[in-house]
Scaffold this active site. Structure first.
Site, short mmCIF file in Angstrom:
data_model
loop_
_atom_site.label_atom_id
_atom_site.label_comp_id
_atom_site.label_asym_id
_atom_site.label_seq_id
_atom_site.Cartn_x
_atom_site.Cartn_y
_atom_site.Cartn_z
N LYS A 146 -3.58 -10.87 -6.75
CA LYS A 146 -4.88 -10.98 -6.06
C LYS A 146 -5.92 -10.09 -6.72
O LYS A 146 -5.62 -8.98 -7.14
CB LYS A 146 -4.67 -10.55 -4.59
CG LYS A 146 -5.89 -10.66 -3.72
CD LYS A 146 -5.63 -10.09 -2.32
CE LYS A 146 -5.80 -8.59 -2.29
NZ LYS A 146 -5.99 -8.02 -0.94
N LYS A 172 0.83 -1.21 0.00
CA LYS A 172 0.00 0.00 0.00
C LYS A 172 0.86 1.25 0.00
O LYS A 172 0.46 2.26 -0.55
CB LYS A 172 -0.96 0.00 1.21
CG LYS A 172 -2.13 -0.95 1.02
CD LYS A 172 -3.34 -0.54 1.82
CE LYS A 172 -4.52 -1.44 1.49
NZ LYS A 172 -5.67 -1.23 2.37
N LYS A 199 -10.30 -4.90 -4.76
CA LYS A 199 -11.39 -3.98 -5.07
C LYS A 199 -10.88 -2.64 -5.60
O LYS A 199 -11.61 -1.93 -6.28
CB LYS A 199 -12.37 -3.80 -3.89
CG LYS A 199 -11.80 -3.54 -2.50
CD LYS A 199 -12.95 -3.28 -1.51
CE LYS A 199 -12.94 -3.99 -0.19
NZ LYS A 199 -11.90 -3.88 0.78
P1 TYM Z 1 -10.52 -6.34 3.11
O1 TYM Z 1 -11.59 -5.33 3.28
O2 TYM Z 1 -9.39 -6.01 2.19
O3 TYM Z 1 -11.13 -7.69 2.61
C1 TYM Z 1 -12.22 -8.30 3.27
C2 TYM Z 1 -12.07 -9.80 3.28
O4 TYM Z 1 -12.00 -10.30 1.95
C3 TYM Z 1 -10.85 -11.14 1.81
N1 TYM Z 1 -10.35 -11.00 0.43
C4 TYM Z 1 -10.11 -12.03 -0.40
N2 TYM Z 1 -10.24 -13.36 -0.25
C5 TYM Z 1 -9.92 -14.13 -1.31
N3 TYM Z 1 -9.49 -13.63 -2.51
C6 TYM Z 1 -9.35 -12.31 -2.70
N4 TYM Z 1 -8.96 -11.84 -3.88
C7 TYM Z 1 -9.66 -11.43 -1.61
N5 TYM Z 1 -9.65 -10.09 -1.46
C8 TYM Z 1 -10.06 -9.84 -0.20
C9 TYM Z 1 -9.87 -10.62 2.85
O5 TYM Z 1 -8.91 -11.59 3.18
C10 TYM Z 1 -10.78 -10.26 3.99
O6 TYM Z 1 -11.09 -11.41 4.76
N6 TYM Z 1 -7.69 -5.85 7.21
C11 TYM Z 1 -8.91 -6.44 6.69
C12 TYM Z 1 -10.17 -5.97 7.40
C13 TYM Z 1 -10.13 -6.15 8.88
C14 TYM Z 1 -10.26 -7.38 9.57
C15 TYM Z 1 -10.20 -7.04 10.95
C16 TYM Z 1 -10.45 -8.70 9.17
C17 TYM Z 1 -9.98 -5.18 9.81
N7 TYM Z 1 -10.03 -5.70 11.06
C18 TYM Z 1 -10.29 -8.03 11.94
C19 TYM Z 1 -10.53 -9.68 10.16
C20 TYM Z 1 -10.46 -9.34 11.52
C21 TYM Z 1 -9.05 -6.04 5.23
O7 TYM Z 1 -8.47 -5.07 4.78
O8 TYM Z 1 -9.95 -6.77 4.53
#
Ligand code: TYM
Length: 331
Positions: free
Chosen positions: A197, A115, A200
């Site tokens: 990956k 990032k 979004k």
């Molecule tokens: P975020 O918002 O980027 O993504 C949300 C969830 O989607 C999963 N994910 C994917 N899984 C498979 N293939 C992909 N291409 C893909 N892109 C995203 C992510 O692994 C995630 O589970 N830091 C986290 C949010 C967060 C969080 C937490 C998660 C904040 N606090 C506490 C768990 C527990 C994040 O940025 O997810």
């Protein structure tokens, strides 16, 4: 233990239109815990502002992410659904855990490195300490299990290290959480660059299938998906494009990789891509419909977030009073 059941926590950032990566890697799996666990699913808006957001869009996406949780099958009566900034204890514990997280540990986080490359003009302190806030989200609820995609594994490991460190200094305070990463759909790849990956925030819209894309858009994106020159539907490390499409097809149809290989034996990629597109669009159609219905009733979404925040705050308070006492803050 904070509740009479084991506890699950996960979060999704309201930072863009969610993708089938978010869906298959994370949200779709959340509901499997609803019956047997006490579940907290959070819209993590505090995390989203580590990257610059347009205020009106952040607000809209916060509602949308909550509605998507519900549209993907999370019943608000069986799951605590809430917005992170509505429970100030996240920020409070985040700060405290910053003081138990090492500069070297945060420097090793691959998401920070990625990032800060992408947002070179805005490498802010929040982007750096993001994993300590994520640890706070998890530890605040004495979480046992954290379902996520594989990209969050390193953050989860750090959360465990922070919990263990804190427990070592102050005695048993936090549950040390386990991760739950689905083996088949833990990393859905970009349709245009299948070694990266699906994200979004990818500027190339053809690379990303969004949960709310129309069927036409979904079909077009799969039609354009990058494959290879071999013209054989086979799961293999050296065929990342085809393997990714097979993973998506498997996730939406439940068919095994062997069955998929047999189904498309001797047929070209054209047929295969159309079938994947159809399965994906059909699988998402009920989610899209339910999402539209939920978004039409903002008052209901607001009552869900309010009830969720009240419930979450109740559990958060218990952990915070323990943490304050252990650290030596005056009550
Ligand atoms: P975020 O918002 O980027 O993504 C949300 C969830 O989607 C999963 N994910 C994917 N899984 C498979 N293939 C992909 N291409 C893909 N892109 C995203 C992510 O692994 C995630 O589970 N830091 C986290 C949010 C967060 C969080 C937490 C998660 C904040 N606090 C506490 C768990 C527990 C994040 O940025 O997810």
């Amino acid at each position: 233990m904070l509740a009479d059941k084991k506890i699950v926590f996960s979060g999704v950032q309201p930072s863009g239109n969610l993708t089938i990566g978010n869906y298959l890697g994370a949200i779709k799996n959340f509901s499997r815990f609803s019956e047997d666990y006490k579940t907290f699913y959070c819209v993590v808006d505090l995390h989203a502002i580590t990257v610059r957001q347009v205020p009106a869009e952040l607000r809209r996406r916060t509602y949308e992410t909550l509605a998507l949780y519900m549209a993907c099958g999370l019943d608000e009566k069986k799951n605590t659904l809430f917005v992170q900034s509505h429970v100030p204890a996240h920020a409070e514990l985040g700060w405290i855990l910053d003081c138990y997280t090492m500069f070297g540990e945060l420097s090793r986080m691959t998401q920070f490195k990625d990032k800060s490359q992408k947002h070179a003009e805005n490498i802010n302190a929040g982007l750096f300490t993001y994993p300590a806030l994520m640890a706070a989200d998890i530890l605040l609820y004495q979480t046992d299990v954290v379902p996520t995609g594989v990209d969050q594994k390193q953050h989860l490991e750090l959360a465990r290290d922070i919990a263990e460190r804190f427990n070592q200094v102050y005695g048993d305070t936090f549950t040390v959480p386990e991760s739950y990463i689905p083996t088949d759909t833990m990393k859905i790849m970009s349709l245009q660059e299948p070694t990266a990956k699906m994200s979004k925030s990818d500027p190339n819209d053809n690379a990303v299938v969004r949960i709310l894309d129309s069927k036409d858009d979904i079909m077009r994106k799969f039609k354009k998906a990058v494959t290879d020159s071999e013209a054989s539907v086979r799961f293999s490390e050296d065929k990342p494009g085809v393997s990714n499409l097979m993973t998506i097809y498997h996730a939406f149809t439940g068919k095994s990789f062997e069955d998929i290989e047999r189904e498309f034996d001797g047929r070209g990629y054209g047929d295969f891509k159309m079938a994947v597109g159809e399965a994906c669009a059909d699988g998402l159609a009920p989610v899209r419909e339910e999402f539209a219905r939920l978004m039409a009733d903002k008052a209901h979404l607001e009552s869900v977030m309010k009830n969720g925040a009240d419930e979450a705050a109740y559990y958060a308070r218990k952990t915070m009073s323990k943490v304050r006492r252990k650290i030596g803050f005056v009550n």
